[in-house]
Motif scaffolding. Structure first.
Motif, mmCIF file in Angstrom:
data_model
loop_
_atom_site.group_PDB
_atom_site.id
_atom_site.type_symbol
_atom_site.label_atom_id
_atom_site.label_comp_id
_atom_site.label_asym_id
_atom_site.label_seq_id
_atom_site.Cartn_x
_atom_site.Cartn_y
_atom_site.Cartn_z
ATOM 1 N N GLN A 103 -1.489 -3.126 1.991
ATOM 2 C CA GLN A 103 -1.842 -2.082 1.031
ATOM 3 C C GLN A 103 -0.572 -1.502 0.434
ATOM 4 O O GLN A 103 0.256 -0.926 1.147
ATOM 5 C CB GLN A 103 -2.663 -0.978 1.705
ATOM 6 N N GLY A 136 -5.892 -0.662 -3.345
ATOM 7 C CA GLY A 136 -6.728 -0.940 -2.199
ATOM 8 C C GLY A 136 -6.115 -2.041 -1.349
ATOM 9 O O GLY A 136 -5.280 -2.814 -1.824
ATOM 10 N N PRO A 137 -6.508 -2.121 -0.101
ATOM 11 C CA PRO A 137 -5.987 -3.186 0.770
ATOM 12 C C PRO A 137 -6.337 -4.575 0.235
ATOM 13 O O PRO A 137 -7.431 -4.789 -0.288
ATOM 14 C CB PRO A 137 -6.688 -2.919 2.102
ATOM 15 N N MET A 154 2.008 -0.941 3.422
ATOM 16 C CA MET A 154 1.402 -0.702 4.722
ATOM 17 C C MET A 154 0.643 -1.967 5.122
ATOM 18 O O MET A 154 -0.121 -2.520 4.307
ATOM 19 C CB MET A 154 0.449 0.483 4.704
#
Lengths: 116, 114
Positions: B37, B42-43, B89
Motif C-alpha cells: 500500500q 488502496g492495497p 506499507m
C-alpha cells in the motif's frame, strides 16, 4: 477479472448526520464483498461482508451495506456519523472462483472527514 | 494475541540495501497474502501462499522481491537492492480457505527507503 470503483475519494459529513460511501464492482464470478476501515497508521479492520446470503448486511459500529446485483453496487451507510468514524474506507471484492485464490481486490479508498 | 503479526513495524533503509519482513499468520490459516500500500492508494496484491506453496505472484513483484513460506506457517518478504519507489506499507493477511471467509490483516510493515 475483478475490479472495484469507489465513486468518491473524499466525503465530508457533520457529526450526527448520515454517511454514504459508494462502491461499484465487477466480477466474473459470484463475488464476496467487504468493507474495511483503516485508521491513520493502523492496519485494516473488517466492517462487514456480503457472501450471498442476505443482501442487507449489518456490520460493526452501526454500519450497514446493501448488495444490489442489478446495479453491481455495494454502498456503505451509517445513519449518524461519529467523530471516531474519521478514517479511510475500502470497498473490496473477493473473486471466489476456484482458480482465483480468494484474493482481494481493493477500491481506491474513500477518506471520511467528520466535522463537529 | 491471536491476530496476524508483522515485524518489524517500521524500517528505514538506504537505497541499495536488502530488507526482510516477517509475517506470522493466525494459527491454522493455510492461506497467506502479501499486499503493498502506497500513500493515498488502496492495497495492491503481491502474492499468496496456500500452505508452503506460492500459488500466484503479481507482476508488481519484480525480480528484486522474493517471498517464502517454508513450513507453511510464517512467511518472509525480502526486497533486494531497495529503491525509493519501494517505500510503502507491506501488509500481510491470512484466511481459511472457502468462499466468503474473512481475510484478516496485520498492522503492516512500513518501509522508507532513503
Amino acid at each position: 477479472a475483478q475490479s472495484v470503483t469507489q465513486l468518491d475519494s473524499h466525503v465530508s459529513v457533520s457529526e450526527g448526520t448520515p454517511v454514504l460511501l459508494r462502491c461499484n464492482y465487477s466480477s466474473s464470478y459470484s463475488p464476496s464483498l467487504f468493507w474495511y476501515v483503516q485508521h491513520p497508521n493502523k492496519g485494516l479492520q473488517l466492517l462487514l461482508k456480503y457472501t450471498s446470503a442476505a443482501t442487507l448486511v449489518k456490520g460493526i459500529n452501526g454500519f450497514e451495506a446493501e448488495f444490489k446485483k442489478s446495479e453491481t453496487s455495494f454502498h456503505l451507510t451509517k445513519p449518524s456519523a461519529h467523530m471516531s468514524d474519521a478514517a479511510e474506507y475500502f470497498c473490496v471484492v473477493s473473486d471466489d472462483g476456484k482458480a482465483a485464490g480468494n484474493k482481494l481486490t481493493f477500491g481506491g479508498g474513500t477518506r471520511v472527514l467528520v466535522k463537529p | 494475541d491471536t491476530g496476524v503479526s508483522q515485524n518489524p513495524r517500521h524500517k528505514i533503509t538506504k537505497r541499495g540495501q536488502n530488507v526482510t519482513f516477517r509475517c506470522d499468520p493466525i494459527s491454522e490459516h493455510n492461506r497467506l497474502y502479501w499486499y503493498r500500500q502506497t500513500l493515498g492508494q488502496g492495497p495492491e496484491f503481491l502474492t499468496y501462499f496456500q500452505n508452503e506453496a506460492q500459488l500466484e505472484k503479481s507482476r508488481l513483484l519484480s525480480d528484486r522481491f522474493s517471498a517464502e513460506r517454508p513450513k507453511g506457517s510464517f512467511s518472509t518478504l525480502e526486497i533486494q537492492r531497495t529503491e525509493q519507489g519501494d517505500s510503502a506499507m507491506y501488509l500481510c493477511a491470512s484466511r481459511r480457505p472457502g468462499a466468503g471467509n474473512t481475510i484478516y490483516f496485520g498492522e503492516g510493515s512500513w518501509l522508507t527507503v532513503v
